[in-house]
Motif scaffolding. Structure first.
Motif, PDB file in Angstrom:
ATOM      1  N   VAL A  70       0.916  -1.372   0.155  1.00 22.44           N
ATOM      2  CA  VAL A  70       0.069   0.221  -0.089  1.00 22.44           C
ATOM      3  C   VAL A  70       0.921   1.221   0.066  1.00 22.44           C
ATOM      4  O   VAL A  70       0.412   2.212  -0.807  1.00 22.44           O
ATOM      5  CB  VAL A  70      -0.866   0.060   1.018  1.00 22.44           C
ATOM      6  N   HIS A  76      -3.279  14.341   0.995  1.00 26.80           N
ATOM      7  CA  HIS A  76      -4.486  15.188   1.512  1.00 26.80           C
ATOM      8  C   HIS A  76      -4.171  16.426   1.205  1.00 26.80           C
ATOM      9  O   HIS A  76      -5.379  17.396   1.583  1.00 26.80           O
ATOM     10  CB  HIS A  76      -4.652  14.785   2.861  1.00 26.80           C
ATOM     11  N   TYR A  89      -5.199   5.609  -8.527  1.00 26.43           N
ATOM     12  CA  TYR A  89      -5.443   4.315  -8.100  1.00 26.43           C
ATOM     13  C   TYR A  89      -6.504   4.626  -7.028  1.00 26.43           C
ATOM     14  O   TYR A  89      -6.449   5.233  -5.967  1.00 26.43           O
ATOM     15  CB  TYR A  89      -4.312   3.550  -7.254  1.00 26.43           C
ATOM     16  N   THR A  90      -7.774   3.979  -7.074  1.00 31.85           N
ATOM     17  CA  THR A  90      -8.939   4.207  -6.052  1.00 31.85           C
ATOM     18  C   THR A  90      -8.380   3.814  -4.538  1.00 31.85           C
ATOM     19  O   THR A  90      -8.865   4.059  -3.516  1.00 31.85           O
ATOM     20  CB  THR A  90     -10.129   3.474  -6.489  1.00 31.85           C
ATOM     21  N   LEU A  91      -7.565   2.646  -4.570  1.00 34.36           N
ATOM     22  CA  LEU A  91      -6.921   2.220  -3.224  1.00 34.36           C
ATOM     23  C   LEU A  91      -6.586   3.064  -2.475  1.00 34.36           C
ATOM     24  O   LEU A  91      -6.820   3.141  -1.283  1.00 34.36           O
ATOM     25  CB  LEU A  91      -6.010   1.082  -3.610  1.00 34.36           C
ATOM     26  N   GLU A 101      -7.425   6.290  -2.026  1.00 28.30           N
ATOM     27  CA  GLU A 101      -8.776   7.226  -1.644  1.00 28.30           C
ATOM     28  C   GLU A 101      -9.341   6.151  -0.333  1.00 28.30           C
ATOM     29  O   GLU A 101     -10.353   7.031   0.206  1.00 28.30           O
ATOM     30  CB  GLU A 101      -9.602   7.393  -2.828  1.00 28.30           C
ATOM     31  N   HIS A 102      -9.323   5.236  -0.231  1.00 21.91           N
ATOM     32  CA  HIS A 102     -10.062   4.562   1.052  1.00 21.91           C
ATOM     33  C   HIS A 102      -9.707   5.138   2.096  1.00 21.91           C
ATOM     34  O   HIS A 102      -8.787   4.930   2.593  1.00 21.91           O
ATOM     35  CB  HIS A 102      -9.629   2.700   0.752  1.00 21.91           C
ATOM     36  N   ARG A 103     -10.444   5.746   3.083  1.00 21.36           N
ATOM     37  CA  ARG A 103     -10.135   6.259   4.137  1.00 21.36           C
ATOM     38  C   ARG A 103      -9.809   5.276   5.232  1.00 21.36           C
ATOM     39  O   ARG A 103      -9.031   5.729   6.255  1.00 21.36           O
ATOM     40  CB  ARG A 103     -11.294   7.280   4.616  1.00 21.36           C
ATOM     41  N   GLY A 104     -10.708   4.241   5.412  1.00 23.63           N
ATOM     42  CA  GLY A 104     -10.586   3.206   6.220  1.00 23.63           C
ATOM     43  C   GLY A 104      -9.042   2.804   6.252  1.00 23.63           C
ATOM     44  O   GLY A 104      -8.320   2.385   7.178  1.00 23.63           O
ATOM     45  N   LEU A 105      -8.564   2.398   4.712  1.00 24.34           N
ATOM     46  CA  LEU A 105      -7.222   1.798   4.645  1.00 24.34           C
ATOM     47  C   LEU A 105      -6.371   2.801   5.076  1.00 24.34           C
ATOM     48  O   LEU A 105      -5.163   2.484   5.626  1.00 24.34           O
ATOM     49  CB  LEU A 105      -7.044   1.648   3.144  1.00 24.34           C
ATOM     50  N   GLN A 106      -6.459   4.072   4.857  1.00 18.38           N
ATOM     51  CA  GLN A 106      -5.463   5.184   5.238  1.00 18.38           C
ATOM     52  C   GLN A 106      -5.434   5.286   6.886  1.00 18.38           C
ATOM     53  O   GLN A 106      -4.256   5.331   7.307  1.00 18.38           O
ATOM     54  CB  GLN A 106      -6.052   6.369   4.600  1.00 18.38           C
TER      55      GLN A 106
END
Length: 408
Positions: free
Chosen positions: A48, A365, A376-378, A380-385
């Motif tokens: 990631v 951000h 990559y949409t990955l 943008e995933h707030r939970g993963l961040q």
């Protein structure tokens, strides 16, 4: 496909090196099964991190080092944080490599040549030879590094085959009793995190792949997965052999009383094949040399760039000054701090968190970055961040605990 293979090899080659030697020493206290889970878990976060770093380069429209990315998206303060973190990381790695390389050479010379030399003397000679090499043209240095990496891969394959031949599945330390000890995990996680240190080549990778998002994503995936597989095989084979054939040395390893040179020597002595005995030492020396050249060259060129702002000619005096700035600080630490190898790698893991996770998460951000559509949409995933942020803080907490509690 050719670019995917070449760029994946670049990522893997940047990771696999001296840090690999430290993994069995750091992971032995938790056992093989938790080790496999931990290696794959850290690989996911580093994958990631790789996607995040490439995303920042793609949004910039060209490959840029982290310091310049930070200046582009945030400003001079973020740029200074990135630059200082990178310098600290390289200094910590050089401390580990100078000390670890000298320790391995000391054991090798004593065992195979019959020379009994002081560790400090070998550290000085090793640093001097590395400094001489860094003065050579970059093309020549990279050629030497490529040859060392090729030999390392061939020898590593032979060694692993020899070690795997000797291990028995019924005699593996699958789960050690110290796995429930908090210290076992705080010492293991930062060292393992350091072993995936490929973040410094994102700008090179972006330009090499012509800013193609698909090729870059595949390169990061396979280039980071290959080291994970190598680390699992290496850790299982080394710990399995020592556990079965050198129980006394294995107990010393668990107690943290085995230097890196002694660890390699113990590993070599368990092998009944003379070739495997030599390979164990040679591979370790090659891995240390390759890593030393790579990070040393990076810092040496960084110092050259700083001086070239005021002085465009690359004189011999300038090279000597840059080599001195590159090697003398870690050399002094390597000479006077005992059992430095794991300590320095663990500290490097804490610094790498800033480069690999914290600063990129901050930059993604920033308003300038948010103005450009994500590749990559990955990312943008707030939970993963948030999970990546939490993991990064965990690595820092582990090393702070090591420094203030266990070593304090």
């Amino acid at each position: 496909m050719k670019k995917v293979i070449l760029s994946a090899c670049l990522v893997a080659g940047t990771s696999v090196g001296a840090g690999m030697i430290a993994l069995p020493m750091a992971l032995c206290k938790i056992g093989i099964l938790p080790t496999i889970i931990l290696i794959l878990g850290v690989w996911f976060f580093m994958y990631v991190s790789g996607i995040l770093g490439i995303e920042l380069n793609l949004r910039a429209g060209r490959g840029l080092p982290l310091g310049k990315l930070a200046r582009l998206y945030s400003g001079p303060i973020a740029s200074s944080i990135g630059t200082i973190s990178l310098i600290l990381l390289i200094y910590a790695l050089l401390c580990a490599y100078l000390y670890g390389g000298a320790s391995i050479l000391q054991s090798f010379l004593a065992s195979h040549v019959g020379w009994s030399l002081e560790l400090k003397s070998i550290v000085l000679v090793y640093a001097f030879l590395l400094g001489l090499l860094l003065i050579f043209p970059v093309g020549s240095i990279l050629q030497v590094n490529r040859i060392l990496f090729t030999i390392l891969l061939v020898f590593f394959s032979l060694l692993v085959c020899g070690l795997l031949y000797k291990i028995e599945l019924s005699h593996l330390p699958l789960l050690d009793h110290s796995a429930t000890n908090l210290r076992s995990w705080t010492e293991a996680i930062p060292v393992l995190f350091t072993s995936y240190g490929f973040q410094v080549i994102f700008h090179t990778l972006t330009n090499f792949c012509d800013k193609n998002p698909v090729i870059l994503k595949r390169s990061i995936f396979w280039g980071s997965l290959i080291p994970a597989i190598v680390y699992i095989i290496w850790t299982i084979s080394t710990l399995g052999v020592l556990y079965r054939y050198a129980p006394q040395e294995y107990q010393q390893l668990l107690a943290g009383k085995l230097e890196v040179g002694q660890f390699i020597q113990a590993l070599a002595q368990t092998a009944s094949w003379p070739l495997v005995q030599i390979l164990a030492s040679v591979i370790s020396i090659l891995a240390i040399m390759k890593s030393s050249i790579g990070v040393g060259l990076g810092l040496f060129e960084a110092w050259q760039e700083q001086f070239n702002i005021r002085r465009p000619d690359k004189s011999i005096l300038l090279n000597i000054v840059c080599v001195t700035l590159t090697l003398v600080p870690p050399l002094i630490i390597a000479l006077f701090v005992p059992q430095l190898f794991l300590k320095a790698l663990s500290f490097a893991g804490m610094v790498l968190v800033i480069i690999a996770l914290l600063l990129p998460l901050w930059l993604i951000h920033q308003p300038k970055a948010q103005q450009i559509k994500a590749f990559y949409t990955l990312v943008e995933h707030r939970g993963l961040q948030l999970v990546c942020l939490g993991f990064g803080l965990l690595v820092i907490l582990c090393e702070m605990t090591n420094m203030l509690v266990w070593r304090g």
